[in-house]
Design a protein around this motif. Structure first.
Motif, PDB file in Angstrom:
ATOM      1  N   GLN A 191       3.248  -0.353   5.099  1.00 45.55           N
ATOM      2  CA  GLN A 191       4.254  -1.137   4.383  1.00 45.55           C
ATOM      3  C   GLN A 191       5.609  -0.454   4.409  1.00 45.55           C
ATOM      4  O   GLN A 191       6.639  -1.094   4.647  1.00 45.55           O
ATOM      5  CB  GLN A 191       3.808  -1.382   2.948  1.00 45.55           C
ATOM      6  CG  GLN A 191       4.812  -2.201   2.157  1.00 45.55           C
ATOM      7  CD  GLN A 191       4.430  -2.329   0.696  1.00 45.55           C
ATOM      8  OE1 GLN A 191       3.423  -1.796   0.267  1.00 45.55           O
ATOM      9  NE2 GLN A 191       5.251  -3.028  -0.058  1.00 45.55           N
ATOM     10  N   SER A 192       5.635   0.823   4.206  1.00 47.02           N
ATOM     11  CA  SER A 192       6.914   1.535   4.172  1.00 47.02           C
ATOM     12  C   SER A 192       7.596   1.511   5.544  1.00 47.02           C
ATOM     13  O   SER A 192       8.818   1.345   5.627  1.00 47.02           O
ATOM     14  CB  SER A 192       6.699   2.978   3.723  1.00 47.02           C
ATOM     15  OG  SER A 192       5.829   3.639   4.629  1.00 47.02           O
ATOM     16  N   GLN A 193       6.831   1.617   6.617  1.00 45.21           N
ATOM     17  CA  GLN A 193       7.416   1.598   7.955  1.00 45.21           C
ATOM     18  C   GLN A 193       7.905   0.201   8.329  1.00 45.21           C
ATOM     19  O   GLN A 193       8.937   0.042   8.973  1.00 45.21           O
ATOM     20  CB  GLN A 193       6.398   2.093   8.989  1.00 45.21           C
ATOM     21  CG  GLN A 193       6.037   3.547   8.834  1.00 45.21           C
ATOM     22  CD  GLN A 193       7.239   4.448   9.037  1.00 45.21           C
ATOM     23  OE1 GLN A 193       8.059   4.231   9.926  1.00 45.21           O
ATOM     24  NE2 GLN A 193       7.367   5.440   8.174  1.00 45.21           N
ATOM     25  N   VAL A 194       7.166  -0.826   7.893  1.00 44.49           N
ATOM     26  CA  VAL A 194       7.589  -2.202   8.169  1.00 44.49           C
ATOM     27  C   VAL A 194       8.872  -2.509   7.408  1.00 44.49           C
ATOM     28  O   VAL A 194       9.812  -3.112   7.939  1.00 44.49           O
ATOM     29  CB  VAL A 194       6.474  -3.215   7.806  1.00 44.49           C
ATOM     30  CG1 VAL A 194       6.980  -4.640   7.865  1.00 44.49           C
ATOM     31  CG2 VAL A 194       5.275  -3.032   8.719  1.00 44.49           C
ATOM     32  N   ALA A 195       8.957  -2.086   6.140  1.00 43.08           N
ATOM     33  CA  ALA A 195      10.156  -2.322   5.331  1.00 43.08           C
ATOM     34  C   ALA A 195      11.356  -1.601   5.939  1.00 43.08           C
ATOM     35  O   ALA A 195      12.454  -2.138   5.988  1.00 43.08           O
ATOM     36  CB  ALA A 195       9.917  -1.853   3.908  1.00 43.08           C
ATOM     37  N   GLU A 196      11.142  -0.404   6.427  1.00 36.63           N
ATOM     38  CA  GLU A 196      12.224   0.360   7.045  1.00 36.63           C
ATOM     39  C   GLU A 196      12.680  -0.282   8.358  1.00 36.63           C
ATOM     40  O   GLU A 196      13.871  -0.297   8.668  1.00 36.63           O
ATOM     41  CB  GLU A 196      11.738   1.785   7.302  1.00 36.63           C
ATOM     42  CG  GLU A 196      12.802   2.745   7.763  1.00 36.63           C
ATOM     43  CD  GLU A 196      12.223   4.138   7.930  1.00 36.63           C
ATOM     44  OE1 GLU A 196      12.373   4.691   9.037  1.00 36.63           O
ATOM     45  OE2 GLU A 196      11.621   4.661   6.973  1.00 36.63           O
ATOM     46  N   ALA A 197      11.763  -0.845   9.122  1.00 40.65           N
ATOM     47  CA  ALA A 197      12.113  -1.468  10.398  1.00 40.65           C
ATOM     48  C   ALA A 197      12.812  -2.802  10.213  1.00 40.65           C
ATOM     49  O   ALA A 197      13.598  -3.217  11.072  1.00 40.65           O
ATOM     50  CB  ALA A 197      10.861  -1.651  11.252  1.00 40.65           C
TER      51      ALA A 197
END
Length: 132
Positions: A96-102
């Motif tokens: 989730q954190s990587q998707v939000a950052e991308a």
């Protein structure tokens, strides 16, 4: 007493040695190739030659198969390691954190408001599905 048998054995061994000497001399001189029995045994010689050729061809084929198996095995190891690497990258990027950052670059922000549950009664559901 038994001199006849002793003499017979000696002459027999001399005959055997003379046969061996004659056959070896005919092989070394090449005179055995001029006889008619060689011509009659040519099909057998050709058959043995064919078997020898097939034996050699089978050896080459098996060596080629072993090389192919080794090549495919090493290729399989490479593909397996590539699969594991890609899978771990995918698992990392799907957090989730990587998707939000991308998605920040596209202007999409992570929702701060938690989702709410929608409750529909049976009567409301019937009126929506079948209007009067």
């Amino acid at each position: 007493m038994n001199t006849f048998k002793k003499n017979d054995v000696k002459t027999e061994s001399k005959k055997e040695t003379s046969k061996v000497v004659k056959s070896l001399s005919s092989i070394f001189s090449g005179s055995f190739l001029n006889k008619d029995n060689v011509v009659s045994s040519l099909p057998y010689v050709f058959f043995l030659t064919l078997l020898g050729i097939l034996y050699i061809a089978n050896g080459y084929y098996s060596e080629k198969t072993v090389r192919d198996l080794y090549r495919v095995g090493s290729e399989l190891k490479e593909l397996r390691s590539e699969y594991i690497t890609i899978k771990s990258d995918f698992n990392f990027k799907s957090k989730q954190s990587q998707v939000a950052e991308a998605t920040v670059d596209f202007g999409i922000k992570e929702s701060i408001v938690p989702p709410s549950k929608i409750v529909v009664n049976k009567a409301e559901a019937k009126s929506v599905i079948q209007p009067n």
